[in-house]
Design an enzyme around this catalytic site. Structure first.
Site, PDB file in Angstrom:
ATOM      1  N   GLY A  30       0.796  -1.222   0.000  1.00  0.00           N
ATOM      2  CA  GLY A  30       0.000   0.000   0.000  1.00  0.00           C
ATOM      3  C   GLY A  30       0.826   1.268   0.000  1.00  0.00           C
ATOM      4  O   GLY A  30       1.847   1.382  -0.678  1.00  0.00           O
ATOM      5  N   VAL A  31       0.377   2.231   0.794  1.00  0.00           N
ATOM      6  CA  VAL A  31       1.036   3.537   0.901  1.00  0.00           C
ATOM      7  C   VAL A  31       2.476   3.365   1.386  1.00  0.00           C
ATOM      8  O   VAL A  31       3.395   4.009   0.875  1.00  0.00           O
ATOM      9  CB  VAL A  31       0.254   4.458   1.863  1.00  0.00           C
ATOM     10  CG1 VAL A  31       1.036   5.719   2.180  1.00  0.00           C
ATOM     11  CG2 VAL A  31      -1.090   4.808   1.280  1.00  0.00           C
ATOM     12  N   ASP A  32       2.674   2.500   2.347  1.00  0.00           N
ATOM     13  CA  ASP A  32       4.000   2.276   2.914  1.00  0.00           C
ATOM     14  C   ASP A  32       4.991   1.849   1.829  1.00  0.00           C
ATOM     15  O   ASP A  32       6.071   2.434   1.690  1.00  0.00           O
ATOM     16  CB  ASP A  32       3.893   1.207   4.009  1.00  0.00           C
ATOM     17  CG  ASP A  32       5.132   1.095   4.890  1.00  0.00           C
ATOM     18  OD1 ASP A  32       5.981   2.003   4.877  1.00  0.00           O
ATOM     19  OD2 ASP A  32       5.221   0.093   5.613  1.00  0.00           O
TER      20      ASP A  32
END
Length: 173
Positions: A30-32
């Site tokens: 995801g964003v990470d």
């Protein structure tokens, strides 16, 4: 100023980008994963140093690193809670995550910050509740500290974007 944007948080021109990290700080999905890939090795190197010093990052807390190849100056990594039905203080932990990021932002002299939808992906926090917590925590924090900060909630999906637009309209933002 608080606004919502549908798009890629790694492309937003702000002083600080918030990373919805995991406890290890070493990237993930995801964003990470997107922030670590776009920001490059410099972010990973600083995360490793933080891990060596304090063993990662606890849920509800935040740490700061360089932004590496991103246009931002900083990445503020925070660990949101995994949703477990609301019985394990998840709402307070999510509020703490936003507050911890804002504390670091003020400490670093940040004038603009971009938040992702913390905990609403693989951590399964209900999106409506998470957005309500995010918006009200930021508004209450800025009012209590009497500071001006440009805040962007950057949504990766249409559902979160619609929720944030509706809630921000309801609170007059």
């Amino acid at each position: 100023m608080i606004q919502v944007l549908y798009g890629d948080i790694t492309k937003v021109a702000v002083d600080a980008v918030v990373n919805a990290a995991n406890n290890s700080l070493l990237g993930g999905g995801g964003v990470d994963g997107a922030i670590h890939r776009a920001g490059g090795q410099a972010i990973i190197d600083e995360c490793i140093l933080i891990r060596q010093k304090q063993g990662g990052c606890e849920t509800g807390h935040a740490v700061v690193t360089t932004a590496g190849n991103l246009s931002a100056r900083y990445v503020i990594h925070t660990v949101g809670p995994v949703w477990r039905g609301g019985w394990e203080d998840e709402a307070q932990l999510l509020k703490n995550a936003y507050t911890s990021c804002l504390d670091i932002a003020l400490e670093k002299g940040v004038r603009s910050i971009a938040f992702p939808n913390i905990s609403t992906g693989v951590y399964h926090f209900p999106k409506d509740e998470a957005a309500h917590i995010a918006i009200h925590t930021v508004i209450d924090y800025l009012n209590a500290k009497n500071v001006s900060l440009d805040v962007w909630f950057v949504c990766f999906d249409n559902e979160n974007y619609s929720i944030y637009k509706r809630l921000l309209t309801e609170v007059g933002q």
